[in-house]
Scaffold this active site. Sequence first.
Site, PDB file in Angstrom:
ATOM      1  N   ASP A  53      32.742   3.684  45.920  1.00 30.83           N
ATOM      2  CA  ASP A  53      31.956   3.147  46.890  1.00 30.83           C
ATOM      3  C   ASP A  53      30.778   4.054  46.987  1.00 30.83           C
ATOM      4  O   ASP A  53      29.647   3.600  47.041  1.00 30.83           O
ATOM      5  CB  ASP A  53      32.559   3.228  48.145  1.00 30.83           C
ATOM      6  CG  ASP A  53      31.795   2.910  49.566  1.00 30.83           C
ATOM      7  OD1 ASP A  53      31.034   1.834  49.698  1.00 30.83           O
ATOM      8  OD2 ASP A  53      31.563   3.882  50.282  1.00 30.83           O
ATOM      9  N   GLU A 124      35.019  -1.790  43.677  1.00 29.63           N
ATOM     10  CA  GLU A 124      34.724  -0.401  44.062  1.00 29.63           C
ATOM     11  C   GLU A 124      35.660   0.526  43.064  1.00 29.63           C
ATOM     12  O   GLU A 124      35.233   1.484  42.673  1.00 29.63           O
ATOM     13  CB  GLU A 124      34.735  -0.100  45.346  1.00 29.63           C
ATOM     14  CG  GLU A 124      33.409  -0.936  46.073  1.00 29.63           C
ATOM     15  CD  GLU A 124      33.412  -0.400  47.568  1.00 29.63           C
ATOM     16  OE1 GLU A 124      32.435  -0.539  48.129  1.00 29.63           O
ATOM     17  OE2 GLU A 124      34.366  -0.031  48.249  1.00 29.63           O
TER      18      GLU A 124
END
Length: 228
Positions: A53, A124
């Site tokens: 992320d 992610e």
Amino acid sequence: MPDETRDWLSRNGFAVTEESQWVEALTHGSFNGGGGTSAALEPDYQRLEFLGDRVLGLSVAGWLYDHGTFPEGKLSQRLNALVSGATCARIAREIGLPDHVRLGKQAREDGGADSDNILGDVMEALIGASFIENGFDQTRDLVLRLWDTDLSGDAGKAKHPKSALQEWAAGNRRAMPNYEVIDRSGPDHAARFTVRVSIHNVGEAEGVAGSKGEAEKRAAKAFLEKFG
């Protein structure tokens, strides 16, 4: 790791040397005790998702900084749209990720392989695995290639529906919008939220999505289309 998964990763630009990171990135928590074949618990994607992320955010933020002179507010608006769970999930589908997520039997039967939440998280996590194996520069280039259409498009350029609705209410001397979750269905990994937004003496509209935030966004968009 199955040969077809390794080949799929390679075709999409994920350079695999040590398989364990990539297997971890593709493993949902339900795989342990929910259809996995190993007696030992296997690490799931959550730690790599946390890392990925941040790598995704920095990669996109750097591109946005280099490709315009927008003020901070506009940059943040675009960044939030480009790294959202919905965007990650859509790109995951475009590259064929659902076929390679490791899910428990019940989670797969419940539709986990098509869950925005799961696909966005695994996308992610793969970025996190790439960062560990291949470093930031190579991973950034990978992100910019996968996100190319979105980066060069209009994602995030339009005002967020919730902000637009709030401004509409203020401009028309109305009460501020009120959001309420009126229904939540499905298991945690494939939840569906129904949100109602209302403005006193104007009306209401609803939105449905895999997360509360996205459902609120859709409800605000529906309200503006109906009353704006």
